[in-house]
Motif scaffolding. Structure first.
Motif, mmCIF file in Angstrom:
data_model
loop_
_atom_site.group_PDB
_atom_site.id
_atom_site.type_symbol
_atom_site.label_atom_id
_atom_site.label_comp_id
_atom_site.label_asym_id
_atom_site.label_seq_id
_atom_site.Cartn_x
_atom_site.Cartn_y
_atom_site.Cartn_z
ATOM 1 N N LEU A 77 33.903 28.145 28.484
ATOM 2 C CA LEU A 77 32.752 28.628 28.884
ATOM 3 C C LEU A 77 32.734 30.046 29.783
ATOM 4 C CD1 LEU A 77 31.130 25.211 30.194
ATOM 5 C CD2 LEU A 77 30.864 26.266 28.022
ATOM 6 N N LEU A 78 33.835 30.493 30.181
ATOM 7 C CA LEU A 78 34.016 31.736 31.000
ATOM 8 C C LEU A 78 34.373 32.773 29.721
ATOM 9 C CD1 LEU A 78 35.988 31.034 34.046
ATOM 10 C CD2 LEU A 78 33.710 32.031 33.928
ATOM 11 N N LYS A 79 33.643 33.914 29.957
ATOM 12 C CA LYS A 79 33.757 35.073 28.810
ATOM 13 C C LYS A 79 34.252 36.154 29.102
ATOM 14 C CE LYS A 79 31.750 31.891 25.879
ATOM 15 N NZ LYS A 79 32.612 31.150 25.067
ATOM 16 N N PRO A 80 34.968 37.221 28.736
ATOM 17 C CA PRO A 80 35.295 38.576 29.087
ATOM 18 C C PRO A 80 34.314 39.029 29.719
ATOM 19 C CG PRO A 80 36.090 37.911 27.003
ATOM 20 C CD PRO A 80 35.366 36.842 27.132
ATOM 21 N N GLY A 81 34.548 39.734 30.943
ATOM 22 C CA GLY A 81 33.580 40.472 32.033
ATOM 23 C C GLY A 81 32.711 39.347 32.900
ATOM 24 N N ASP A 82 33.132 38.054 32.608
ATOM 25 C CA ASP A 82 32.013 37.295 33.789
ATOM 26 C C ASP A 82 32.621 37.082 35.215
ATOM 27 O OD1 ASP A 82 30.560 36.323 31.700
ATOM 28 O OD2 ASP A 82 31.580 34.178 31.398
ATOM 29 N N THR A 83 32.007 36.750 36.007
ATOM 30 C CA THR A 83 32.212 36.653 37.387
ATOM 31 C C THR A 83 32.708 34.961 37.941
ATOM 32 O OG1 THR A 83 31.364 38.598 38.260
ATOM 33 C CG2 THR A 83 31.920 36.964 39.800
ATOM 34 N N PHE A 84 33.556 34.789 38.391
ATOM 35 C CA PHE A 84 33.938 33.330 38.554
ATOM 36 C C PHE A 84 34.289 33.320 40.122
ATOM 37 C CE2 PHE A 84 37.584 30.241 39.044
ATOM 38 C CZ PHE A 84 36.699 29.161 38.960
ATOM 39 N N VAL A 85 33.717 32.356 40.693
ATOM 40 C CA VAL A 85 34.000 32.033 42.228
ATOM 41 C C VAL A 85 34.723 30.835 42.513
ATOM 42 C CG1 VAL A 85 33.001 31.880 44.403
ATOM 43 C CG2 VAL A 85 31.953 33.385 42.972
ATOM 44 N N ALA B 53 25.368 35.773 47.914
ATOM 45 C CA ALA B 53 24.134 36.381 47.270
ATOM 46 C C ALA B 53 24.293 37.983 46.865
ATOM 47 C CB ALA B 53 22.952 36.110 47.994
ATOM 48 N N GLU B 54 25.335 38.410 47.693
ATOM 49 C CA GLU B 54 25.509 40.017 47.627
ATOM 50 C C GLU B 54 26.109 40.274 46.180
ATOM 51 O OE1 GLU B 54 28.403 40.851 50.552
ATOM 52 O OE2 GLU B 54 26.899 40.370 52.360
ATOM 53 N N LEU B 55 26.465 39.213 45.409
ATOM 54 C CA LEU B 55 27.188 39.576 43.855
ATOM 55 C C LEU B 55 25.966 39.812 43.182
ATOM 56 C CD1 LEU B 55 29.510 36.221 43.534
ATOM 57 C CD2 LEU B 55 30.138 38.624 43.917
ATOM 58 N N ASP B 56 26.432 40.869 42.123
ATOM 59 C CA ASP B 56 25.243 41.161 41.257
ATOM 60 C C ASP B 56 25.394 40.124 40.028
ATOM 61 O OD1 ASP B 56 27.617 41.782 40.054
ATOM 62 O OD2 ASP B 56 27.063 43.853 39.457
ATOM 63 N N ARG B 57 26.293 39.518 39.913
ATOM 64 C CA ARG B 57 26.463 38.433 38.664
ATOM 65 C C ARG B 57 27.410 37.419 39.345
ATOM 66 N NH1 ARG B 57 28.580 40.192 33.143
ATOM 67 N NH2 ARG B 57 28.600 38.072 32.826
#
Length: 295
Positions: free
Chosen positions: A72-80, A179-183
């Motif tokens: 489900l994660l793709k190149p360029g994604d943001t993961f926390v 919430a400061e993350l842009d994605r």
């Protein structure tokens, strides 16, 4: 043990991880092994059973979680990664999102965070930000109890009198900072019972950015931290999310892949992991075929 033959898990449980042998392993220390799932050097603390599983299998125990992340994660994604421990999800996600992606990993235990940071540096992962803190409704400090038998079960809600271990004073980061993350594309939360409180603390980020979210769901751990399975489910229901419990499904003799089924609070009869999906994406995610992970 590393060839992936059927039944090797039983050998690991019955011999290497037999409680009778704990004294033998108590001073074995940290080893590094190249992981089969992500190809990175992974830290394995042989003094605890989860570290031995990782060392002998060349992967961490939760094959289903790793299958979901790689699918489900793709190149360029943001993961926390909230409750990152020594990096099972962080290293797996790093492989999935690639150098163009971003990972923010929270681990409040200072000793474990140091191991995670060493893994990040050892593997040259410049896009991983390790934060030595927990997540809560407001910034501050609190006590983290770490059981002697397994630092992966550290909790903000454990009673130190019932289990041997140590307590650390740790930092809490205000959940609104996310919430400061842009994605934000995927959040993993494994905090030994504090999951509902974390979800409430980061609800603004979830509502705005609509990431996939995975959480551990263990009723006794949630209750120990002052919440319930119902509390956790209501929090996601208010955010218009659908829950799917997930688990390993055999994919031939030598592989597993993640399998989803609808999560129903009243029918929960065992500990589980749940993937929470924005309702507008639930049909697409439900029908996904997940990548295979070697047994």
């Amino acid at each position: 043990m590393r060839t992936g033959f059927p039944g090797r898990g039983a050998i690991l449980r019955n011999f290497i991880n037999d409680p009778a042998h704990e004294d033998y392993w108590s001073k074995a220390g940290l080893r590094w092994v190249k992981g089969d799932v992500h190809g990175y050097d992974m830290p394995c603390d042989l003094s605890i059973f989860t570290g031995r599983i990782a060392f002998f299998l060349r992967r961490w125990n939760e094959a289903d979680t790793q299958s979901i992340l790689l699918t489900l994660l793709k190149p360029g994604d943001t993961f926390v990664d909230i409750g990152a421990n020594v990096g099972m999800a962080t290293l797996t996600a790093a492989r999935a999102v690639g150098p163009a992606g971003r990972i923010v990993a929270y681990e409040p235990n200072p000793e474990v965070a140091a191991i995670l940071d060493a893994a990040v540096r050892r593997n040259g992962l410049e896009n991983v930000d390790v934060r030595q803190s927990a997540i809560g409704p407001k910034a501050g400090r609190t006590s983290l109890f770490v059981p002697e038998a397994n630092h992966g079960e550290a909790s903000l809600g454990a009673a130190s009198g019932s289990t041997a271990g140590r307590s650390f004073e740790i930092a809490i980061e205000d959940g609104s900072r996310l919430a400061e993350l842009d994605r934000c594309d995927f959040i993993k939360i494994d905090v030994e019972g504090y999951e509902a409180h974390v979800v409430d603390a980061i609800s603004e980020t979830i509502a705005t950015l609509r990431p996939l979210v995975s959480t551990e769901v263990i009723a006794r751990h949630l209750e120990r931290c002052g919440s319930t399975v119902e509390h956790l489910a209501r929090s996601f229901d208010r955010l218009s999310y659908t829950g799917f419990r997930y688990f390993n499904q055999a994919a031939g003799l030598r592989h597993f892949r993640a399998k989803l089924e609808p999560f129903e609070v009243g029918r929960l009869d065992s500990d589980t992991n749940v993937l929470w999906v924005p309702s507008e994406r639930s049909a697409a995610v439900r029908d996904t075929e997940f990548v295979r992970i070697r047994r």
